[in-house]
Design an enzyme around this catalytic site. Structure first.
Site, PDB file in Angstrom:
ATOM      1  N   GLU A 175       0.874  -1.165   0.000  1.00  0.00           N
ATOM      2  CA  GLU A 175       0.000   0.000   0.000  1.00  0.00           C
ATOM      3  C   GLU A 175       0.919   1.224   0.000  1.00  0.00           C
ATOM      4  O   GLU A 175       1.788   1.342   0.867  1.00  0.00           O
ATOM      5  CB  GLU A 175      -0.864  -0.024   1.270  1.00  0.00           C
ATOM      6  CG  GLU A 175      -1.886   1.082   1.284  1.00  0.00           C
ATOM      7  CD  GLU A 175      -2.759   1.065   2.536  1.00  0.00           C
ATOM      8  OE1 GLU A 175      -2.730   0.078   3.284  1.00  0.00           O
ATOM      9  OE2 GLU A 175      -3.453   2.073   2.741  1.00  0.00           O
ATOM     10  N   LYS A 202       4.140   0.738   9.675  1.00  0.00           N
ATOM     11  CA  LYS A 202       4.271   1.978   8.896  1.00  0.00           C
ATOM     12  C   LYS A 202       3.696   3.164   9.646  1.00  0.00           C
ATOM     13  O   LYS A 202       4.211   4.277   9.539  1.00  0.00           O
ATOM     14  CB  LYS A 202       3.581   1.819   7.544  1.00  0.00           C
ATOM     15  CG  LYS A 202       4.482   1.119   6.526  1.00  0.00           C
ATOM     16  CD  LYS A 202       3.904   1.185   5.137  1.00  0.00           C
ATOM     17  CE  LYS A 202       2.906   0.082   4.924  1.00  0.00           C
ATOM     18  NZ  LYS A 202       2.451  -0.031   3.540  1.00  0.00           N
ATOM     19  N   ARG A 238       4.868 -12.718   9.640  1.00  0.00           N
ATOM     20  CA  ARG A 238       5.575 -11.482   9.324  1.00  0.00           C
ATOM     21  C   ARG A 238       6.862 -11.406  10.134  1.00  0.00           C
ATOM     22  O   ARG A 238       7.022 -12.066  11.145  1.00  0.00           O
ATOM     23  CB  ARG A 238       4.696 -10.266   9.564  1.00  0.00           C
ATOM     24  CG  ARG A 238       4.289 -10.043  10.996  1.00  0.00           C
ATOM     25  CD  ARG A 238       3.657  -8.653  11.171  1.00  0.00           C
ATOM     26  NE  ARG A 238       2.661  -8.336  10.171  1.00  0.00           N
ATOM     27  CZ  ARG A 238       2.643  -7.210   9.446  1.00  0.00           C
ATOM     28  NH1 ARG A 238       3.567  -6.296   9.622  1.00  0.00           N
ATOM     29  NH2 ARG A 238       1.697  -6.975   8.585  1.00  0.00           N
TER      30      ARG A 238
HETATM   31  P1  ATP Z   1       1.513  -1.959   8.144  1.00  0.00           P
HETATM   32  O1  ATP Z   1       0.593  -2.912   8.852  1.00  0.00           O
HETATM   33  O2  ATP Z   1       2.687  -1.523   8.943  1.00  0.00           O
HETATM   34  O3  ATP Z   1       0.809  -0.837   7.448  1.00  0.00           O
HETATM   35  P2  ATP Z   1       1.274  -3.566   5.869  1.00  0.00           P
HETATM   36  O4  ATP Z   1       1.377  -5.026   6.036  1.00  0.00           O
HETATM   37  O5  ATP Z   1      -0.109  -3.017   5.795  1.00  0.00           O
HETATM   38  O6  ATP Z   1       2.135  -2.842   6.981  1.00  0.00           O
HETATM   39  P3  ATP Z   1       1.624  -3.339   3.070  1.00  0.00           P
HETATM   40  O7  ATP Z   1       2.125  -2.203   2.284  1.00  0.00           O
HETATM   41  O8  ATP Z   1       0.195  -3.693   2.972  1.00  0.00           O
HETATM   42  O9  ATP Z   1       2.034  -3.069   4.599  1.00  0.00           O
HETATM   43  O10 ATP Z   1       2.522  -4.610   2.814  1.00  0.00           O
HETATM   44  C1  ATP Z   1       2.822  -5.090   1.531  1.00  0.00           C
HETATM   45  C2  ATP Z   1       3.207  -6.527   1.639  1.00  0.00           C
HETATM   46  O11 ATP Z   1       4.316  -6.681   2.520  1.00  0.00           O
HETATM   47  C3  ATP Z   1       2.076  -7.338   2.200  1.00  0.00           C
HETATM   48  O12 ATP Z   1       1.934  -8.508   1.416  1.00  0.00           O
HETATM   49  C4  ATP Z   1       2.501  -7.661   3.596  1.00  0.00           C
HETATM   50  O13 ATP Z   1       2.040  -8.910   3.970  1.00  0.00           O
HETATM   51  C5  ATP Z   1       4.014  -7.630   3.509  1.00  0.00           C
HETATM   52  N1  ATP Z   1       4.607  -7.222   4.777  1.00  0.00           N
HETATM   53  C6  ATP Z   1       4.400  -6.069   5.449  1.00  0.00           C
HETATM   54  N2  ATP Z   1       5.053  -6.068   6.617  1.00  0.00           N
HETATM   55  C7  ATP Z   1       5.713  -7.253   6.699  1.00  0.00           C
HETATM   56  C8  ATP Z   1       6.564  -7.858   7.671  1.00  0.00           C
HETATM   57  N3  ATP Z   1       6.881  -7.248   8.810  1.00  0.00           N
HETATM   58  N4  ATP Z   1       7.056  -9.094   7.405  1.00  0.00           N
HETATM   59  C9  ATP Z   1       6.748  -9.715   6.252  1.00  0.00           C
HETATM   60  N5  ATP Z   1       5.949  -9.208   5.303  1.00  0.00           N
HETATM   61  C10 ATP Z   1       5.427  -7.988   5.514  1.00  0.00           C
HETATM   62 MG    MG Z   2      -1.474  -3.798   4.454  1.00  0.00          MG
END
Ligand code: ATP
Ligand code: MG
Length: 567
Positions: A43, A278, A268
């Site tokens: 995102e 984020k 994760r």
């Molecule tokens: P946040 O919850 O901090 O906003 P997010 O998971 O919503 O992080 P996205 O931009 O949606 O962030 O993530 C893009 C991809 O990266 C998704 O497929 C997510 O599963 C993966 N991802 C995000 N954070 C992690 C992590 N800590 N470890 C492994 N994969 C991750």
């Molecule tokens: Mg997300």
């Protein structure tokens, strides 16, 4: 990466994980015609971090392993938090990690028309309805894990009424939050995600790509699975929090009768002494706790890059931590260990004095200069040698001198001898102090017979110091870093309701008066070095030939290797 043979030759294959086994099974049964098509779906509401790197390496790695494809898709369904600045940063970071999406770059917003058409289809099939309840009421009606939800009074509107209201939502007739479109599934479902989730909300906000074309936006849950379907994704890899959403995504895809990817969840990445949310990283940037998304203390890919972390070390790290189905926290020392291993093999050795103390070699002829031969990397003979200028005045590290040393201090002290790396043995004859009694200079004598570093009479000299010629060296700024947080788990919201209370006030130390050997004035931003005895460093983007600036990437001391050996 079509030539799988050369892939095999280049990189040793990581050990198989549970996702490989699932895909192997799909390939055996021909479920997706042997196709493997993944995607990395960020995102664009912040910069990518080391957790994303795990997902990137996994998704692009699967495509590489199976000769398949991996798309880059921006999940841009929320207009209020997303910016094109983030889109550019994400592209740069994925490329920096060495992955190529070959033009298969997509945006969930590209699918807004299709998603809208599918919503209308659900309404026509009696599987979606417009609800007038507000957000709080919807929450109240949803029930809890132990209590079933209650039907909204608007759940049984006719198809015609729903079509009309949804059209008027789209036309902008209602205000933000006044109405939503919901799926009509089951308000008593054990899985709360199935209790008539919201598909569309009214949001009169411009979108970074579609401008003012829409005032209703799809919820992430309505967009995500269908976006995968549209792109023909075979295996949709996501983190464990989405396990409970899978039945919902399955329900949507079945209701629409479209291509149905297999969702697979993995744990994760969590890292000690840092946060990987984020929202929290954004707060650090917005509130000025760090200098920006690319502050070298940040766990963002741009921060790690600026600090000097090589992408190869991140690949190595992701291979080592593996992919599993249970959440755990990885020691940040593992990442540092991977950085050291790579830098040890590849970084040229240079001399830099971070806290300088001047040494005058009184018996060395004034004006004389010698070019000393110095090896560039003892781990890599092909790195060759360079010349380092030696003269009468040099700088050494302040901590390498003690006026009143304890036993076993093998560095410089009054009357003691040390070896200067790549040069002579010197003896400290005199200590010069200022009025405050602080040591400001040392007067030494050198032994002209010891250019090889050895004394011809065989006398033992234990210590070897690094140094920089005062006449040839360059003044530089060096920035040292510690963990950004003092607590191992600053993201633990129970223990630390305000995670900023765990910030380490000593996480950044700027040394403005360093001396580095002349060759380092030409260091380009991003170039990496070992400064002998001081650690691994990289030139910062602020660096100029007049004033080089270096970030310490990691120290030389490998705490992880020590722990791993003990274990
Ligand atoms: P946040 O919850 O901090 O906003 P997010 O998971 O919503 O992080 P996205 O931009 O949606 O962030 O993530 C893009 C991809 O990266 C998704 O497929 C997510 O599963 C993966 N991802 C995000 N954070 C992690 C992590 N800590 N470890 C492994 N994969 C991750
Ligand atoms: Mg997300």
């Amino acid at each position: 990466m079509n030539d799988s043979k050369s892939d095999k030759d280049e990189a040793p294959r990581e050990t198989a994980n549970f996702i490989h086994h699932l895909i192997d099974e799909d390939n055996r049964t021909g479920r997706f015609g042997g196709r493997v098509h993944t995607r990395f779906p960020p995102e664009p509401n912040g910069f990518l971090h080391i957790g994303h790197a795990k997902s990137i390496c996994l998704n692009f790695g699967l495509a590489r392993r199976y000769g398949g494809l991996c798309n880059l898709r921006f999940d841009d369904t929320n207009p209020t938090r997303e910016e094109s600045e983030y889109v550019d940063a994400i592209r740069e970071d994925v490329s920096w990690l060495g992955f190529d999406w070959s033009g298969r770059e997509f945006f969930a917003s590209d699918y807004f028309d299709q998603l809208h058409a599918w919503a209308v289809e659900l309404i026509r099939a009696g599987k979606a309805y417009v609800d007038d309840l507000g957000a709080d009421e919807i929450r109240e009606y949803r029930g809890t894990l132990t209590e079933p939800g209650r039907d909204s009074p608007h759940r049984n509107r006719t198809v015609e009424e729903n079509l009309d209201l949804f059209e008027r939502m789209r036309a902008g007739e209602f205000g933000d939050g006044e109405r939503v479109l919901r799926a009509r599934i089951d308000m008593a479902a054990g899985n709360l995600n199935m209790r008539d989730p919201v598909l569309y909300r009214i949001l009169k906000a411009p979108h970074h790509r579609t401008g003012n074309r829409w005032c209703i936006y799809p919820m992430y849950d309505w967009a995500h699975g269908q976006s995968d379907s549209i792109e023909g994704i075979s295996h949709s890899i996501c983190t464990l929090e989405f396990e409970d959403h899978r039945p919902l995504y399955d329900w949507f895809l079945d209701a629409l009768g479209v291509h149905h990817p297999q969702q697979i969840e993995f744990a994760r990445l969590n890292l000690t002494y840092t946060v990987l949310s984020k929202r929290k990283l954004l707060a650090l940037v917005k509130n000025g706790h760090v200098t920006g998304w690319d502050d070298p203390r940040m766990p963002t890919l741009s921060g790690l890059r600026r600090r000097g972390v090589p992408p190869e070390a991140i690949h190595d790290f992701c291979d080592r931590i593996g992919v599993a189905r249970s959440n755990s926290t990885v020691d940040i020392a593992v990442l540092d260990h991977c950085v050291r291993e790579f830098m040890n093999r590849t970084a040229p050795r240079m001399m830099a004095v971070l806290n300088p103390l001047k040494v005058v070699i009184e018996n060395y002829p004034e004006g004389q200069v010698e070019e000393m031969e110095a090896e560039n990397n003892p781990e890599d003979p092909s790195a060759g040698t360079r010349k380092v200028s030696f003269g009468r005045e040099i700088y050494i590290e302040r901590e390498d001198f003690m006026e009143d040393p304890p036993k076993k201090f093998f560095r410089l002290a009054p009357g003691a001898e040390v070896r200067l790396k790549h040069a002579y043995i010197i003896r400290c004859e005199k200590v010069v102090k200022n009025e405050a009694g602080e040591v400001v200079q040392l007067i030494c004598r050198y032994d002209p017979e010891t250019k090889s570093g050895q004394a011809p009479d065989g006398r033992k000299v234990k210590g070897t110091l690094h140094w920089v010629s005062a006449a040839h060296g360059v003044r530089a700024e060096v920035r040292l870093y510690e963990h950004l947080f003092t607590e191992e788990n600053p993201g633990d919201e129970k223990a630390f309701p305000d995670f900023t209370t765990c910030l380490n006030p000593q996480s950044r130390q700027v040394l403005p008066e360093c001396w580095v050997e002349a060759g380092l004035a030409r260091a380009k931003p991003g170039e990496r070095y070992q400064f002998l005895r001081m650690g691994y460093f990289a030139a910062d983007k602020d660096s100029t030939a007049e004033r080089p600036v270096f970030n310490r990437t990691v120290t030389l001391r490998d705490t992880w290797a020590k722990i791993a050996r003990k274990g």
